[in-house]
Motif scaffolding. Structure first.
Motif, mmCIF file in Angstrom:
data_model
loop_
_atom_site.group_PDB
_atom_site.id
_atom_site.type_symbol
_atom_site.label_atom_id
_atom_site.label_comp_id
_atom_site.label_asym_id
_atom_site.label_seq_id
_atom_site.Cartn_x
_atom_site.Cartn_y
_atom_site.Cartn_z
ATOM 1 N N SER A 83 0.928 -1.107 0.031
ATOM 2 C CA SER A 83 0.076 -0.065 -0.024
ATOM 3 C C SER A 83 0.850 1.307 -0.070
ATOM 4 O O SER A 83 2.198 1.096 0.163
ATOM 5 C CB SER A 83 -0.915 -0.089 1.222
ATOM 6 O OG SER A 83 -1.725 1.063 1.131
ATOM 7 N N GLU A 127 -1.253 -0.017 -6.797
ATOM 8 C CA GLU A 127 -2.460 -0.232 -6.538
ATOM 9 C C GLU A 127 -2.971 -1.813 -7.151
ATOM 10 O O GLU A 127 -4.092 -2.297 -6.264
ATOM 11 C CB GLU A 127 -3.599 0.623 -7.356
ATOM 12 C CG GLU A 127 -3.694 0.544 -8.771
ATOM 13 C CD GLU A 127 -4.616 1.726 -9.437
ATOM 14 O OE1 GLU A 127 -5.460 2.226 -8.617
ATOM 15 O OE2 GLU A 127 -4.361 1.744 -10.626
ATOM 16 N N PHE A 135 -6.454 4.276 -0.782
ATOM 17 C CA PHE A 135 -5.294 4.583 -0.113
ATOM 18 C C PHE A 135 -5.517 6.097 0.520
ATOM 19 O O PHE A 135 -6.065 6.784 0.140
ATOM 20 C CB PHE A 135 -4.193 4.907 -1.136
ATOM 21 C CG PHE A 135 -3.902 3.725 -2.198
ATOM 22 C CD1 PHE A 135 -3.094 2.876 -1.661
ATOM 23 C CD2 PHE A 135 -4.658 3.628 -3.483
ATOM 24 C CE1 PHE A 135 -2.934 1.702 -2.573
ATOM 25 C CE2 PHE A 135 -4.465 2.452 -4.121
ATOM 26 C CZ PHE A 135 -3.576 1.565 -3.649
ATOM 27 N N GLN A 163 -9.467 7.605 3.239
ATOM 28 C CA GLN A 163 -8.898 6.669 2.194
ATOM 29 C C GLN A 163 -9.602 7.278 0.567
ATOM 30 O O GLN A 163 -10.779 7.772 0.842
ATOM 31 C CB GLN A 163 -9.496 5.329 2.295
ATOM 32 C CG GLN A 163 -9.010 4.833 3.642
ATOM 33 C CD GLN A 163 -7.479 4.194 3.338
ATOM 34 O OE1 GLN A 163 -7.211 3.911 2.499
ATOM 35 N NE2 GLN A 163 -7.153 3.969 4.567
#
Length: 209
Positions: A83, A127, A135, A163
């Motif tokens: 991530s 991703e 994210f 996010q």
């Protein structure tokens, strides 16, 4: 490369201060053979390259260890997720977003800003290795009307859930946040680093990088 039978060559030199080191001898072997010789405490016999068939010394194998170095694919197949967290500089040093020289300038033709180019460059790769493809994205050094400078604010304007859905979501939130936050300063990274550390601290975070 993990192949215990891949040919290996050891060459022993006689050191010379002038740099013209002289070859004493050499020997061809494999990792599998080295393990076998180590277990039997048998030395490797060096051959004189200029005189084929003539021994000129030996190498004693005191120990033999195999170090496994996992590949990127090994980590992925084991369940590791990758991530990333985005932090965008909203300090005044970027220049007025209305001018073409600004790093935040949004050209009429829709060209990406330098920050968006960086986000795309990294995010488009990462991703695909994140299960939910969301994210956290923050800005720092920006100021909102009627408030003081913030050194860590969610660019989606949602403090409870910073996010953003994928790279497209990050860029969309970034463009909108520029209409809400003005550029300010000074540049302080500590709050953003603290937020990143907090995200990596929970016990469930051990499989996320």
């Amino acid at each position: 490369n993990g192949d215990p039978y891949r040919p290996l060559r050891f060459t022993v030199y006689d050191y010379e201060a002038s740099g013209s080191h002289r070859v004493i001898g050499q020997v061809d072997t494999t990792a599998a053979k080295l393990r076998e010789l180590c277990d039997s405490k048998t030395p490797l016999v060096l051959a004189n390259p200029s005189k084929p068939g003539e021994a000129c010394g030996s190498l004693a194998i005191r120990s033999f260890n195999v170090e496994i170095r996992p590949t990127f694919l090994d980590y992925i197949t084991a369940g590791i997720e990758i991530s990333f967290m985005v932090a965008i500089d909203f300090t005044g040093s970027n220049g007025d977003p209305k001018t073409p020289t600004s790093l935040h300038y949004m050209a009429p033709n829709g060209a990406l800003t330098p920050y968006e180019e960086a986000i795309h460059g990294v995010g488009r790769v990462i991703e695909f290795y994140d299960s939910d493809r969301t994210f956290p994205a923050f800005g720092f050094g920006g100021v909102r009307h009627g408030e003081g400078t913030s050194h860590c604010f969610p660019i989606n304007l949602n403090p409870q859930d910073p996010q953003c859905p994928g790279v497209a979501g990050i860029c969309s939130a970034y463009r909108h946040s520029l209409s809400v936050y003005g550029l300010s300063g000074p540049t302080l990274f500590a709050p953003v680093i603290k937020a990143a550390s907090a995200a990596a601290s929970p016990p469930t975070a051990h499989l996320r990088y």
